[in-house]
Design a protein around this motif. Structure first.
Motif, PDB file in Angstrom:
ATOM      1  N   PRO A  22       0.781  -1.246   0.000  1.00 30.45           N
ATOM      2  CA  PRO A  22       0.000   0.000   0.000  1.00 30.45           C
ATOM      3  C   PRO A  22       0.805   1.284   0.000  1.00 30.45           C
ATOM      4  O   PRO A  22       0.253   2.344  -0.290  1.00 30.45           O
ATOM      5  N   TYR A  23       2.090   1.248   0.317  1.00 28.66           N
ATOM      6  CA  TYR A  23       2.838   2.495   0.431  1.00 28.66           C
ATOM      7  C   TYR A  23       4.327   2.206   0.315  1.00 28.66           C
ATOM      8  O   TYR A  23       4.772   1.044   0.352  1.00 28.66           O
ATOM      9  N   SER A  24       5.105   3.247   0.178  1.00 26.11           N
ATOM     10  CA  SER A  24       6.565   3.168   0.255  1.00 26.11           C
ATOM     11  C   SER A  24       6.975   3.651   1.635  1.00 26.11           C
ATOM     12  O   SER A  24       6.651   4.767   2.019  1.00 26.11           O
ATOM     13  N   GLY A  25       7.690   2.798   2.360  1.00 24.91           N
ATOM     14  CA  GLY A  25       8.050   3.171   3.725  1.00 24.91           C
ATOM     15  C   GLY A  25       8.547   1.970   4.502  1.00 24.91           C
ATOM     16  O   GLY A  25       9.144   1.036   3.952  1.00 24.91           O
ATOM     17  N   ILE A  26       8.283   1.976   5.805  1.00 24.25           N
ATOM     18  CA  ILE A  26       8.780   0.958   6.718  1.00 24.25           C
ATOM     19  C   ILE A  26       7.962  -0.321   6.608  1.00 24.25           C
ATOM     20  O   ILE A  26       6.729  -0.296   6.637  1.00 24.25           O
ATOM     21  N   TYR A  27       8.666  -1.447   6.493  1.00 24.00           N
ATOM     22  CA  TYR A  27       8.066  -2.790   6.513  1.00 24.00           C
ATOM     23  C   TYR A  27       8.939  -3.692   7.375  1.00 24.00           C
ATOM     24  O   TYR A  27      10.082  -3.344   7.716  1.00 24.00           O
ATOM     25  N   TYR A  28       8.391  -4.871   7.705  1.00 20.46           N
ATOM     26  CA  TYR A  28       9.138  -5.889   8.446  1.00 20.46           C
ATOM     27  C   TYR A  28       9.211  -7.156   7.600  1.00 20.46           C
ATOM     28  O   TYR A  28       8.178  -7.671   7.139  1.00 20.46           O
ATOM     29  N   LEU A  29      10.431  -7.637   7.405  1.00 20.05           N
ATOM     30  CA  LEU A  29      10.676  -8.841   6.624  1.00 20.05           C
ATOM     31  C   LEU A  29      11.141  -9.941   7.574  1.00 20.05           C
ATOM     32  O   LEU A  29      12.140  -9.772   8.288  1.00 20.05           O
ATOM     33  N   GLY A  30      10.390 -11.043   7.576  1.00 21.57           N
ATOM     34  CA  GLY A  30      10.723 -12.163   8.454  1.00 21.57           C
ATOM     35  C   GLY A  30      11.159 -13.386   7.669  1.00 21.57           C
ATOM     36  O   GLY A  30      10.675 -13.645   6.571  1.00 21.57           O
ATOM     37  N   ILE A  31      12.094 -14.146   8.243  1.00 21.12           N
ATOM     38  CA  ILE A  31      12.550 -15.401   7.661  1.00 21.12           C
ATOM     39  C   ILE A  31      12.559 -16.454   8.760  1.00 21.12           C
ATOM     40  O   ILE A  31      12.933 -16.181   9.901  1.00 21.12           O
ATOM     41  N   SER A  32      12.103 -17.674   8.407  1.00 22.92           N
ATOM     42  CA  SER A  32      12.092 -18.768   9.365  1.00 22.92           C
ATOM     43  C   SER A  32      12.344 -20.074   8.627  1.00 22.92           C
ATOM     44  O   SER A  32      12.234 -20.147   7.398  1.00 22.92           O
ATOM     45  N   SER A  33      12.684 -21.093   9.395  1.00 25.95           N
ATOM     46  CA  SER A  33      12.800 -22.431   8.831  1.00 25.95           C
ATOM     47  C   SER A  33      11.401 -23.000   8.616  1.00 25.95           C
ATOM     48  O   SER A  33      10.421 -22.547   9.229  1.00 25.95           O
ATOM     49  N   TYR A  34      11.315 -23.980   7.746  1.00 23.19           N
ATOM     50  CA  TYR A  34      10.013 -24.596   7.473  1.00 23.19           C
ATOM     51  C   TYR A  34       9.417 -25.153   8.770  1.00 23.19           C
ATOM     52  O   TYR A  34      10.107 -25.788   9.574  1.00 23.19           O
ATOM     53  N   GLY A  35       8.129 -24.902   8.946  1.00 21.81           N
ATOM     54  CA  GLY A  35       7.427 -25.382  10.133  1.00 21.81           C
ATOM     55  C   GLY A  35       7.328 -24.358  11.244  1.00 21.81           C
ATOM     56  O   GLY A  35       6.742 -24.649  12.285  1.00 21.81           O
ATOM     57  N   LEU A  36       7.852 -23.161  11.039  1.00 21.53           N
ATOM     58  CA  LEU A  36       7.743 -22.099  12.046  1.00 21.53           C
ATOM     59  C   LEU A  36       7.015 -20.922  11.408  1.00 21.53           C
ATOM     60  O   LEU A  36       7.562 -20.238  10.526  1.00 21.53           O
ATOM     61  N   ASP A  37       5.761 -20.687  11.834  1.00 22.84           N
ATOM     62  CA  ASP A  37       4.895 -19.701  11.181  1.00 22.84           C
ATOM     63  C   ASP A  37       4.491 -18.590  12.147  1.00 22.84           C
ATOM     64  O   ASP A  37       4.358 -18.807  13.353  1.00 22.84           O
ATOM     65  N   PRO A  38       4.235 -17.394  11.614  1.00 25.36           N
ATOM     66  CA  PRO A  38       3.809 -16.270  12.469  1.00 25.36           C
ATOM     67  C   PRO A  38       2.380 -16.467  12.964  1.00 25.36           C
ATOM     68  O   PRO A  38       1.519 -16.992  12.245  1.00 25.36           O
ATOM     69  N   THR A  39       2.147 -16.032  14.185  1.00 25.13           N
ATOM     70  CA  THR A  39       0.826 -16.206  14.786  1.00 25.13           C
ATOM     71  C   THR A  39       0.322 -14.885  15.338  1.00 25.13           C
ATOM     72  O   THR A  39       1.055 -13.911  15.492  1.00 25.13           O
ATOM     73  N   ARG A  40      -0.959 -14.916  15.680  1.00 26.77           N
ATOM     74  CA  ARG A  40      -1.642 -13.771  16.279  1.00 26.77           C
ATOM     75  C   ARG A  40      -2.453 -14.293  17.463  1.00 26.77           C
ATOM     76  O   ARG A  40      -2.833 -15.463  17.514  1.00 26.77           O
ATOM     77  N   GLY A  41      -2.714 -13.437  18.390  1.00 25.50           N
ATOM     78  CA  GLY A  41      -3.569 -13.827  19.514  1.00 25.50           C
ATOM     79  C   GLY A  41      -3.078 -15.073  20.220  1.00 25.50           C
ATOM     80  O   GLY A  41      -1.922 -15.187  20.613  1.00 25.50           O
ATOM     81  N   PHE A  42      -3.991 -16.061  20.353  1.00 25.78           N
ATOM     82  CA  PHE A  42      -3.675 -17.305  21.045  1.00 25.78           C
ATOM     83  C   PHE A  42      -3.192 -18.347  20.045  1.00 25.78           C
ATOM     84  O   PHE A  42      -3.885 -19.328  19.728  1.00 25.78           O
ATOM     85  N   ASN A  43      -1.968 -18.112  19.518  1.00 25.94           N
ATOM     86  CA  ASN A  43      -1.298 -19.058  18.620  1.00 25.94           C
ATOM     87  C   ASN A  43      -2.156 -19.424  17.411  1.00 25.94           C
ATOM     88  O   ASN A  43      -2.205 -20.584  16.982  1.00 25.94           O
ATOM     89  N   GLN A  44      -2.819 -18.428  16.846  1.00 26.94           N
ATOM     90  CA  GLN A  44      -3.580 -18.643  15.614  1.00 26.94           C
ATOM     91  C   GLN A  44      -2.740 -18.136  14.448  1.00 26.94           C
ATOM     92  O   GLN A  44      -2.183 -17.040  14.495  1.00 26.94           O
ATOM     93  N   TYR A  45      -2.657 -18.953  13.391  1.00 22.88           N
ATOM     94  CA  TYR A  45      -1.797 -18.611  12.263  1.00 22.88           C
ATOM     95  C   TYR A  45      -2.317 -17.363  11.541  1.00 22.88           C
ATOM     96  O   TYR A  45      -3.524 -17.197  11.338  1.00 22.88           O
ATOM     97  N   ILE A  46      -1.372 -16.523  11.127  1.00 24.27           N
ATOM     98  CA  ILE A  46      -1.740 -15.340  10.341  1.00 24.27           C
ATOM     99  C   ILE A  46      -1.963 -15.726   8.887  1.00 24.27           C
ATOM    100  O   ILE A  46      -2.928 -15.281   8.248  1.00 24.27           O
TER     101      ILE A  46
END
Length: 318
Positions: free
Chosen positions: A142-166
């Motif tokens: 949506p814009y040019s500016g600040i972002y966050y880039l994440g890297i992980s090994s397979y099987g490790l995913d980002p979550t929200r709240g109570f360990n719910q996958y994003i």
């Protein structure tokens, strides 16, 4: 004049011009960021590693780091949101490196994610590899500016709240913001956290990004030259508070002798004179009847006879 001599003169001319033209600077050279320059990258927004070891106009061509049981999260600046690329399809990466890439906005909301590079992606280095690629299309960022880039090994995913996958837990394809849950990043979860993974080096190749500037412009708005501030009127000097003089001691006045009372003889106040009421006008008396002469003579003889009688009586007593 040969070509090398001409190039030497041109280089000398440009170098000399940079010394004499005010405000002119040579274009910034692209650079690779190394995680080891700042320590160990965290995995959440508050612990993410800010890529700011060079000036903000320096193009960022890649990030080099070490991956284990935890994800690495980097704060970067994307200046070309229509042609952004992040991929682990790099020749320096080991062939068996199994990665996942995730891109979040400045508030931690998921935008793009990929586990394995699509076979049709032109950046795929080896069809049998398990590397990852994020290639942003028109309108996906949506814009040019600040972002966050994440890297992980397979099987490790980002979550929200109570360990719910994003993002959906799937291997192929590029997931976008429409696929992501509308909630910010709060943690990471998956089978990779339950087993010890070897420490592996990785390189993320980047396009359309640069180092984070000291002050990032507001997203969704072009960087504008701020207007010159109008001179503020100089404040009028505050007058020093006037010193209130100490109250002078008022001498006690000497008692003034009271004047002796003046005896005044009260003059009797004359009573108001009574205005005599007007005498009543006598009513006209009735006319007196005059006696007849004969009656007067008889009355007179009676008086004389009475007096003579009294004289005789008096003389006889003597």
């Amino acid at each position: 004049m040969n070509t090398l001599f001409k190039l030497g003169i041109l280089t000398l001319t440009i170098t000399s011009a940079s010394c004499f033209i005010p405000g002119w600077q040579a274009p910034a050279r692209a650079a690779m960021f190394h995680e080891s320059d700042k320590g160990d990258a965290g995995s959440l927004l508050w612990s993410a590693m800010k890529v700011n070891t060079m000036s903000g106009d320096t193009p960022l061509v890649g990030i080099h780091g070490i991956l284990g049981n935890q994800a690495d999260l980097y704060q970067i600046f994307i200046d070309n949101s229509q042609d952004f690329l992040a991929t682990t399809e790099h020749r320096n990466n080991p062939l068996d490196l199994d990665t996942q890439l995730f891109l979040f906005d400045e508030n931690g909301y998921g935008l793009l994610a990929n586990d394995d590079t699509s076979p049709s992606d032109r950046s795929r280095y080896n069809p049998n590899s398990s590397r990852s690629t994020i290639r942003a299309g028109a309108g996906q960022l949506p814009y040019s500016g600040i972002y966050y880039l994440g890297i992980s090994s397979y099987g490790l995913d980002p979550t929200r709240g109570f360990n719910q996958y994003i993002f959906p837990n799937a291997r192929r394809g590029l997931f976008t913001a429409e696929d992501a849950a509308k909630a910010p990043l709060t943690g990471w979860q998956g089978p990779a956290t339950s087993r010890l993974l070897p420490m592996r080096t990785y390189t993320i190749a980047l396009n359309g990004a640069r180092y984070v500037p000291a002050r990032s412009p507001i997203p969704n708005q072009p960087a504008l030259t701020p207007p010159l501030p109008s001179p503020s009127p100089s404040p009028s000097p505050t007058p020093a508070p006037s010193v209130t003089p100490a109250p002078s001691l008022t001498p006690t006045p000497a008692p003034v002798p009271s004047p002796s009372p003046t005896i005044t003889t009260e003059q009797p106040t004359p009573e108001p004179s009574v205005t005599p009421s007007p005498s009543p006008t006598p009513e006209p008396s009735e006319p007196v009847s005059v006696p007849e002469p004969s009656a007067v003579a008889g009355l007179l003889a009676l008086v004389l006879g009475s007096r003579l009688f009294k004289q005789k009586s008096t003389g006889g007593d003597r």
